[in-house]
Design a protein around this motif. Structure first.
Motif, PDB file in Angstrom:
ATOM      1  N   ASN A  85       0.815  -1.208   0.000  1.00  0.00           N
ATOM      2  CA  ASN A  85       0.000   0.000   0.000  1.00  0.00           C
ATOM      3  C   ASN A  85       0.854   1.266   0.000  1.00  0.00           C
ATOM      4  O   ASN A  85       0.527   2.258  -0.647  1.00  0.00           O
ATOM      5  CB  ASN A  85      -0.935   0.004   1.214  1.00  0.00           C
ATOM      6  N   ILE A  86       1.956   1.218   0.747  1.00  0.00           N
ATOM      7  CA  ILE A  86       2.870   2.357   0.778  1.00  0.00           C
ATOM      8  C   ILE A  86       3.474   2.582  -0.602  1.00  0.00           C
ATOM      9  O   ILE A  86       3.592   3.722  -1.075  1.00  0.00           O
ATOM     10  CB  ILE A  86       3.974   2.131   1.836  1.00  0.00           C
ATOM     11  N   HIS A  87       3.829   1.481  -1.277  1.00  0.00           N
ATOM     12  CA  HIS A  87       4.413   1.609  -2.622  1.00  0.00           C
ATOM     13  C   HIS A  87       3.387   2.151  -3.612  1.00  0.00           C
ATOM     14  O   HIS A  87       3.730   2.938  -4.498  1.00  0.00           O
ATOM     15  CB  HIS A  87       4.942   0.249  -3.083  1.00  0.00           C
ATOM     16  N   VAL A  88       2.129   1.732  -3.473  1.00  0.00           N
ATOM     17  CA  VAL A  88       1.059   2.267  -4.321  1.00  0.00           C
ATOM     18  C   VAL A  88       0.969   3.788  -4.157  1.00  0.00           C
ATOM     19  O   VAL A  88       0.890   4.541  -5.136  1.00  0.00           O
ATOM     20  CB  VAL A  88      -0.293   1.616  -3.982  1.00  0.00           C
ATOM     21  N   LEU A  89       0.991   4.239  -2.903  1.00  0.00           N
ATOM     22  CA  LEU A  89       0.907   5.672  -2.632  1.00  0.00           C
ATOM     23  C   LEU A  89       2.140   6.407  -3.167  1.00  0.00           C
ATOM     24  O   LEU A  89       2.029   7.533  -3.673  1.00  0.00           O
ATOM     25  CB  LEU A  89       0.753   5.918  -1.130  1.00  0.00           C
ATOM     26  N   GLN A  90       3.313   5.780  -3.059  1.00  0.00           N
ATOM     27  CA  GLN A  90       4.526   6.401  -3.582  1.00  0.00           C
ATOM     28  C   GLN A  90       4.429   6.600  -5.098  1.00  0.00           C
ATOM     29  O   GLN A  90       4.817   7.649  -5.625  1.00  0.00           O
ATOM     30  CB  GLN A  90       5.751   5.564  -3.239  1.00  0.00           C
ATOM     31  N   ILE A  91       3.909   5.586  -5.778  1.00  0.00           N
ATOM     32  CA  ILE A  91       3.726   5.709  -7.228  1.00  0.00           C
ATOM     33  C   ILE A  91       2.714   6.808  -7.546  1.00  0.00           C
ATOM     34  O   ILE A  91       2.929   7.645  -8.434  1.00  0.00           O
ATOM     35  CB  ILE A  91       3.270   4.368  -7.831  1.00  0.00           C
ATOM     36  N   ALA A  92       1.594   6.806  -6.813  1.00  0.00           N
ATOM     37  CA  ALA A  92       0.557   7.818  -7.048  1.00  0.00           C
ATOM     38  C   ALA A  92       1.096   9.225  -6.811  1.00  0.00           C
ATOM     39  O   ALA A  92       0.883  10.136  -7.624  1.00  0.00           O
ATOM     40  CB  ALA A  92      -0.639   7.555  -6.133  1.00  0.00           C
ATOM     41  N   PHE A  93       1.819   9.409  -5.709  1.00  0.00           N
ATOM     42  CA  PHE A  93       2.351  10.734  -5.389  1.00  0.00           C
ATOM     43  C   PHE A  93       3.415  11.162  -6.391  1.00  0.00           C
ATOM     44  O   PHE A  93       3.504  12.340  -6.754  1.00  0.00           O
ATOM     45  CB  PHE A  93       2.928  10.745  -3.975  1.00  0.00           C
ATOM     46  N   THR A  94       4.231  10.222  -6.853  1.00  0.00           N
ATOM     47  CA  THR A  94       5.250  10.559  -7.839  1.00  0.00           C
ATOM     48  C   THR A  94       4.596  10.913  -9.177  1.00  0.00           C
ATOM     49  O   THR A  94       5.042  11.837  -9.876  1.00  0.00           O
ATOM     50  CB  THR A  94       6.241   9.392  -8.017  1.00  0.00           C
ATOM     51  N   TYR A  95       3.552  10.191  -9.532  1.00  0.00           N
ATOM     52  CA  TYR A  95       2.782  10.500 -10.741  1.00  0.00           C
ATOM     53  C   TYR A  95       2.237  11.924 -10.653  1.00  0.00           C
ATOM     54  O   TYR A  95       2.413  12.752 -11.561  1.00  0.00           O
ATOM     55  CB  TYR A  95       1.658   9.476 -10.888  1.00  0.00           C
ATOM     56  N   ILE A  96       1.573  12.238  -9.528  1.00  0.00           N
ATOM     57  CA  ILE A  96       1.012  13.574  -9.344  1.00  0.00           C
ATOM     58  C   ILE A  96       2.117  14.623  -9.368  1.00  0.00           C
ATOM     59  O   ILE A  96       2.014  15.649 -10.049  1.00  0.00           O
ATOM     60  CB  ILE A  96       0.238  13.648  -8.002  1.00  0.00           C
ATOM     61  N   GLY A  97       3.196  14.362  -8.630  1.00  0.00           N
ATOM     62  CA  GLY A  97       4.289  15.317  -8.551  1.00  0.00           C
ATOM     63  C   GLY A  97       4.959  15.569  -9.878  1.00  0.00           C
ATOM     64  O   GLY A  97       5.459  16.666 -10.134  1.00  0.00           O
ATOM     65  N   THR A  98       4.965  14.553 -10.753  1.00  0.00           N
ATOM     66  CA  THR A  98       5.557  14.719 -12.082  1.00  0.00           C
ATOM     67  C   THR A  98       4.684  15.590 -12.971  1.00  0.00           C
ATOM     68  O   THR A  98       5.181  16.415 -13.739  1.00  0.00           O
ATOM     69  CB  THR A  98       5.756  13.341 -12.745  1.00  0.00           C
TER      70      THR A  98
ATOM     71  N   TRP B 146      -2.945   0.354  -9.411  1.00  0.00           N
ATOM     72  CA  TRP B 146      -3.556   1.144  -8.342  1.00  0.00           C
ATOM     73  C   TRP B 146      -2.854   2.485  -8.180  1.00  0.00           C
ATOM     74  O   TRP B 146      -3.502   3.512  -7.935  1.00  0.00           O
ATOM     75  CB  TRP B 146      -3.528   0.367  -7.026  1.00  0.00           C
ATOM     76  N   GLY B 147      -1.545   2.489  -8.343  1.00  0.00           N
ATOM     77  CA  GLY B 147      -0.810   3.750  -8.273  1.00  0.00           C
ATOM     78  C   GLY B 147      -1.210   4.692  -9.388  1.00  0.00           C
ATOM     79  O   GLY B 147      -1.372   5.901  -9.174  1.00  0.00           O
ATOM     80  N   GLY B 148      -1.398   4.147 -10.605  1.00  0.00           N
ATOM     81  CA  GLY B 148      -1.818   4.966 -11.734  1.00  0.00           C
ATOM     82  C   GLY B 148      -3.220   5.523 -11.561  1.00  0.00           C
ATOM     83  O   GLY B 148      -3.483   6.688 -11.883  1.00  0.00           O
ATOM     84  N   VAL B 149      -4.133   4.701 -11.056  1.00  0.00           N
ATOM     85  CA  VAL B 149      -5.519   5.142 -10.842  1.00  0.00           C
ATOM     86  C   VAL B 149      -5.566   6.257  -9.794  1.00  0.00           C
ATOM     87  O   VAL B 149      -6.173   7.314 -10.004  1.00  0.00           O
ATOM     88  CB  VAL B 149      -6.408   3.963 -10.413  1.00  0.00           C
ATOM     89  N   LEU B 150      -4.920   6.022  -8.651  1.00  0.00           N
ATOM     90  CA  LEU B 150      -4.929   7.031  -7.589  1.00  0.00           C
ATOM     91  C   LEU B 150      -4.202   8.297  -8.029  1.00  0.00           C
ATOM     92  O   LEU B 150      -4.613   9.415  -7.701  1.00  0.00           O
ATOM     93  CB  LEU B 150      -4.284   6.462  -6.322  1.00  0.00           C
ATOM     94  N   GLY B 151      -3.119   8.123  -8.778  1.00  0.00           N
ATOM     95  CA  GLY B 151      -2.383   9.276  -9.259  1.00  0.00           C
ATOM     96  C   GLY B 151      -3.212  10.112 -10.222  1.00  0.00           C
ATOM     97  O   GLY B 151      -3.243  11.345 -10.122  1.00  0.00           O
ATOM     98  N   GLY B 152      -3.896   9.464 -11.163  1.00  0.00           N
ATOM     99  CA  GLY B 152      -4.747  10.182 -12.107  1.00  0.00           C
ATOM    100  C   GLY B 152      -5.878  10.916 -11.414  1.00  0.00           C
ATOM    101  O   GLY B 152      -6.202  12.065 -11.751  1.00  0.00           O
TER     102      GLY B 152
END
Length: 368
Positions: free
Chosen positions: A4-17, A216-222
């Protein structure tokens, strides 16, 4: 819990990018959405759906082919000859975009922190060079802190805007622009941002072990990008049309939250610009390492020097000139990503025949 932490890291990095100079300052949102009035709400929803779909697809492709840099994905999508050309065009565009982001950092220093424009540029370059010594891990950690704070500030802006007389402007303002321009804007915007984000999303997807985590990271990030888009549009709409005169329109919106919150928000704008700048310089360095057999630090210094020289033209002038042009180029790239995302992997026979992208590439770090 670790997943779950890794999912959030991907989502936050996606958003931050995605939340680079144009987004964080509000200039991008103003150009592509807010100036179109009440229709912008619908176009932001369309942009959010595209971010979820294509951003996730891009990371999954990078994972499946073990891509080392964005050129590997372009070779996979376009073939060897066209892929090379697309990668070089992407390189030029990334240099231009990073120059805009660097100029944005200078504008933040000059317009809201009351410091010299060149000071902002040089401080950003120095911090970027120092942070890149830690590679992708540092980028993940940085966005895991910055993005939640930015989202919190976005919600504070929504609450504050609800108390203003023109809070309903986002649904009542009409536009004189042609419908084609209105509905083309979110396509240009998402295509451009995703083609630029591939410098970060490709190594991120490649270095993530689980497809489920990527999805999941992509969905949350989007979704996160969409929420921040809507919050900024809502806040800026309440101050239309006067807000269009500012280099940093979101900074002017932050004034209504008080001096303390305004100062924090301006610092966060700078840090968001900085985080995207760092991530893109990292991706460009990985790409150029394939062609230049010198230390990655020297490559990074060269890239930063080019960005510094281009940034002398100023933030808003660069953004208004370069972003629409780059957006048109990026639509072609996004169209191919959509087509091959639908068809599956039509280039697999090519990959097998030419022996490219078939093995698991060795993961590299920035530091040699």
């Amino acid at each position: 819990m670790r997943r779950n932490i890794h999912v959030l890291q991907i989502a936050f990095t996606y958003i931050g990018t995605i939340v680079g100079a144009g987004f964080a300052t509000g200039q991008e949102i103003l150009q592509f959405f807010t100036r179109f009035g009440s229709l912008a709400t619908a176009t932001i929803m369309l942009a959010t759906a595209i971010f979820i779909w294509l951003g996730t697809r891009l990371m999954l492709i990078a994972h499946e082919i073990s891509a080392h840099s964005y050129e590997d994905v372009n070779l996979h999508l376009f073939g060897p000859k066209a892929g090379k050309w697309i990668s070089w065009i992407t390189l030029v565009i990334l240099l231009g975009v990073n120059s805009v982001m660097l100029a944005g950092s200078g504008s933040v220093f000059m317009e809201h922190l009351h410091l010299n424009y060149q000071t902002g540029l040089l401080l950003t370059l120095l911090c970027t060079f120092l942070l890149l010594r830690k590679g992708m891990h540092a980028i993940l950690q940085m966005n895991s802190i910055l993005v939640p704070v930015m989202m919190l500030l976005s919600f504070l802006m929504i609450i504050s805007t609800l108390n203003t007389p023109n809070y309903d402007n986002f649904i009542v303002i009409k536009t004189d622009h042609h419908p084609l321009a209105v509905w083309l804007a979110p396509v240009l915007y998402t295509s451009f941002n995703l083609s630029m984000a591939q410098a970060v999303l490709v190594p991120l997807g490649s270095q993530t072990a689980s497809k489920s985590t990527i999805r999941w990271g992509g969905v949350l990030g989007g979704i996160g990008v969409g929420i921040m888009l809507m919050a900024a549009h809502f806040a800026m709409s309440a101050q239309m049309p006067g807000i269009q005169q500012f280099e940093i329109p979101m900074g002017n919106v932050a004034v209504q939250l008080g001096i303390a919150v305004q100062t924090v928000y301006m610092i966060m704008i700078f840090l968001e610009i900085f985080s995207t700048f760092v991530a893109d310089i990292y991706g460009l360095t990985l790409q150029l390492q394939k062609y230049v057999s010198v230390s990655p630090r020297i490559i990074t210094l060269f890239i930063m020097l080019v960005c510094f020289l281009i940034s002398q033209f100023g933030f808003s002038s660069l953004l208004s000139l370069l972003y629409p042009i780059f957006g048109m180029v990026s639509v072609f790239w996004a169209g191919v990503l959509i087509y091959y995302g639908h068809k599956g992997h039509p280039l697999t026979p090519f990959n097998r025949r030419n022996g490219i992208l078939t093995g698991r590439l060795k993961q590299t770090t920035y530091k040699r």
